[in-house]
Scaffold this motif. Structure first.
Motif, PDB file in Angstrom:
ATOM      1  N   LEU A  25       0.772  -1.207   0.086  1.00  0.00           N
ATOM      2  CA  LEU A  25      -0.046   0.120   0.019  1.00  0.00           C
ATOM      3  C   LEU A  25       0.971   1.147   0.032  1.00  0.00           C
ATOM      4  O   LEU A  25       2.071   1.175   0.427  1.00  0.00           O
ATOM      5  N   THR A  26       0.190   2.511  -0.457  1.00  0.00           N
ATOM      6  CA  THR A  26       0.844   3.735  -0.343  1.00  0.00           C
ATOM      7  C   THR A  26       0.759   4.045   1.113  1.00  0.00           C
ATOM      8  O   THR A  26      -0.121   3.509   2.132  1.00  0.00           O
ATOM      9  N   GLU A  27       1.499   5.167   1.630  1.00  0.00           N
ATOM     10  CA  GLU A  27       1.333   5.434   2.880  1.00  0.00           C
ATOM     11  C   GLU A  27       0.085   6.234   3.162  1.00  0.00           C
ATOM     12  O   GLU A  27      -0.570   5.879   4.142  1.00  0.00           O
ATOM     13  N   ARG A  28      -0.682   6.849   2.246  1.00  0.00           N
ATOM     14  CA  ARG A  28      -1.826   7.382   2.348  1.00  0.00           C
ATOM     15  C   ARG A  28      -3.021   6.119   2.469  1.00  0.00           C
ATOM     16  O   ARG A  28      -3.857   6.348   3.226  1.00  0.00           O
ATOM     17  N   GLU A  29      -2.726   5.164   1.828  1.00  0.00           N
ATOM     18  CA  GLU A  29      -3.737   3.991   1.762  1.00  0.00           C
ATOM     19  C   GLU A  29      -3.596   3.089   2.983  1.00  0.00           C
ATOM     20  O   GLU A  29      -4.555   2.714   3.615  1.00  0.00           O
ATOM     21  N   ALA A  30      -2.333   2.958   3.569  1.00  0.00           N
ATOM     22  CA  ALA A  30      -2.300   2.393   4.749  1.00  0.00           C
ATOM     23  C   ALA A  30      -2.970   3.094   5.806  1.00  0.00           C
ATOM     24  O   ALA A  30      -3.541   2.647   6.927  1.00  0.00           O
ATOM     25  N   GLU A  31      -2.884   4.641   5.931  1.00  0.00           N
ATOM     26  CA  GLU A  31      -3.256   5.426   7.031  1.00  0.00           C
ATOM     27  C   GLU A  31      -5.015   5.121   6.910  1.00  0.00           C
ATOM     28  O   GLU A  31      -5.458   5.276   7.899  1.00  0.00           O
ATOM     29  N   ARG A  32      -5.297   5.227   5.719  1.00  0.00           N
ATOM     30  CA  ARG A  32      -7.046   5.241   5.671  1.00  0.00           C
ATOM     31  C   ARG A  32      -7.310   3.750   6.104  1.00  0.00           C
ATOM     32  O   ARG A  32      -8.333   3.631   6.774  1.00  0.00           O
ATOM     33  N   ARG A  33      -6.547   2.708   5.594  1.00  0.00           N
ATOM     34  CA  ARG A  33      -6.937   1.546   6.191  1.00  0.00           C
ATOM     35  C   ARG A  33      -6.767   1.153   7.792  1.00  0.00           C
ATOM     36  O   ARG A  33      -7.978   0.702   8.259  1.00  0.00           O
ATOM     37  N   LEU A  34      -5.919   1.916   8.387  1.00  0.00           N
ATOM     38  CA  LEU A  34      -6.099   1.860   9.880  1.00  0.00           C
ATOM     39  C   LEU A  34      -7.415   2.518  10.351  1.00  0.00           C
ATOM     40  O   LEU A  34      -7.956   2.302  11.297  1.00  0.00           O
ATOM     41  N   GLN A  35      -7.474   3.706   9.869  1.00  0.00           N
ATOM     42  CA  GLN A  35      -8.787   4.473  10.158  1.00  0.00           C
ATOM     43  C   GLN A  35     -10.126   3.564   9.988  1.00  0.00           C
ATOM     44  O   GLN A  35     -10.895   3.483  10.813  1.00  0.00           O
ATOM     45  N   ALA A  36     -10.103   2.829   8.838  1.00  0.00           N
ATOM     46  CA  ALA A  36     -11.482   2.226   8.454  1.00  0.00           C
ATOM     47  C   ALA A  36     -11.329   0.926   9.399  1.00  0.00           C
ATOM     48  O   ALA A  36     -12.351   0.687   9.947  1.00  0.00           O
ATOM     49  N   LEU A  37     -10.249   0.170   9.827  1.00  0.00           N
ATOM     50  CA  LEU A  37     -10.019  -0.742  10.916  1.00  0.00           C
ATOM     51  C   LEU A  37     -10.751  -0.450  11.994  1.00  0.00           C
ATOM     52  O   LEU A  37     -11.268  -0.967  12.839  1.00  0.00           O
ATOM     53  N   ALA A  38     -10.345   1.018  12.628  1.00  0.00           N
ATOM     54  CA  ALA A  38     -10.571   1.307  14.040  1.00  0.00           C
ATOM     55  C   ALA A  38     -12.165   1.665  13.879  1.00  0.00           C
ATOM     56  O   ALA A  38     -12.896   1.336  14.656  1.00  0.00           O
ATOM     57  N   LEU A  39     -12.718   2.323  12.814  1.00  0.00           N
ATOM     58  CA  LEU A  39     -14.230   2.610  12.680  1.00  0.00           C
ATOM     59  C   LEU A  39     -14.970   1.187  12.565  1.00  0.00           C
ATOM     60  O   LEU A  39     -16.048   1.082  13.426  1.00  0.00           O
ATOM     61  N   SER A  40     -14.533   0.385  12.131  1.00  0.00           N
ATOM     62  CA  SER A  40     -15.306  -1.003  11.921  1.00  0.00           C
ATOM     63  C   SER A  40     -15.544  -1.846  13.121  1.00  0.00           C
ATOM     64  O   SER A  40     -16.285  -2.589  13.595  1.00  0.00           O
ATOM     65  N   SER A  41     -14.183  -1.800  13.904  1.00  0.00           N
ATOM     66  CA  SER A  41     -14.153  -2.544  14.971  1.00  0.00           C
ATOM     67  C   SER A  41     -14.527  -1.852  16.155  1.00  0.00           C
ATOM     68  O   SER A  41     -14.647  -2.528  17.162  1.00  0.00           O
TER      69      SER A  41
END
Length: 202
Positions: A158-174
């Motif tokens: 992933l790109t740095e921005r994609e990785a950041e969004r992935r972390l945010q999405a994981l936090a929201l979903s969990s």
């Protein structure tokens, strides 16, 4: 400032009684009385007063040692009453965490400003410590997030921005915090990284 809950520690019974009378006339509550430093520490820990007023010379444990204990344990602010007004004694009191200082004999009208100053300085101290702790935690979270992002970038290209969004999405979903998600990602990454090493040892 009305109805401050105060612990007084003074080994002279008459002076203790006089101080209690002054404080009550000012509208404050004396929640405990100690005649030596050991009792002052015990009562302060149990009662958690808004302020402790200490005599500097007391049996068992001196006032400066009591002040240092109450300051280190962040129990309450300390106002020191003493017959000693020399600069070295005042310096020792400041190092022990005393936030206000009155020299005997004092008058009732001098008590209230000293009480107000001690409590105000204590609140400022707690606010500063809280701000420093918050800054430290924020810095730690930024570093943790950066490590978790690098782990996701390596695992999933992933790109740095994609990785950041992935972390945010994981936090929201969990429903977990970013710190918890970042720690979980790093744990999973470390486990994955260790697996080939274990295989090679076999």
């Amino acid at each position: 400032m009305q109805d401050v809950k105060i612990l007084i520690a003074e080994d002279d019974a008459l002076q203790r009684l006089d101080l209690k009378r002054m404080l009550q006339q000012l509208g404050h509550s004396v929640v405990g009385e100690a005649e030596d430093g050991e009792e002052a520490c015990r009562l302060a820990r149990n009662l958690r007063p808004d302020l402790t007023i200490l005599d500097i010379m007391m049996p068992k444990i001196g006032g400066l040692e009591v002040a240092e204990t109450l300051s280190k344990e962040r129990i309450c602010p300390v106002l020191m009453l003493t017959a000693y007004s020399d600069a070295p004694m005042i310096e020792r009191a400041c190092k022990a965490g005393v936030l206000a200082y009155l020299v005997k004999p004092y008058r009732q009208q001098e008590l209230q400003p000293a009480i107000t100053i001690a409590i105000a300085r204590y609140r400022e101290l707690l606010a500063l410590e809280g701000a420093l702790e918050s800054t430290r935690e924020e810095r730690e979270l930024v570093e943790l997030m950066a490590k978790a992002q690098r782990a996701l970038m390596h695992l999933h290209e992933l790109t740095e921005r994609e990785a950041e969004r992935r972390l945010q999405a994981l936090a929201l979903s969990s429903g977990r915090s970013l710190r918890e998600v970042a720690e979980a990602v790093l744990l999973a990454y470390e486990t994955t990284s260790e697996s080939p090493k274990r295989g090679r040892r076999r």
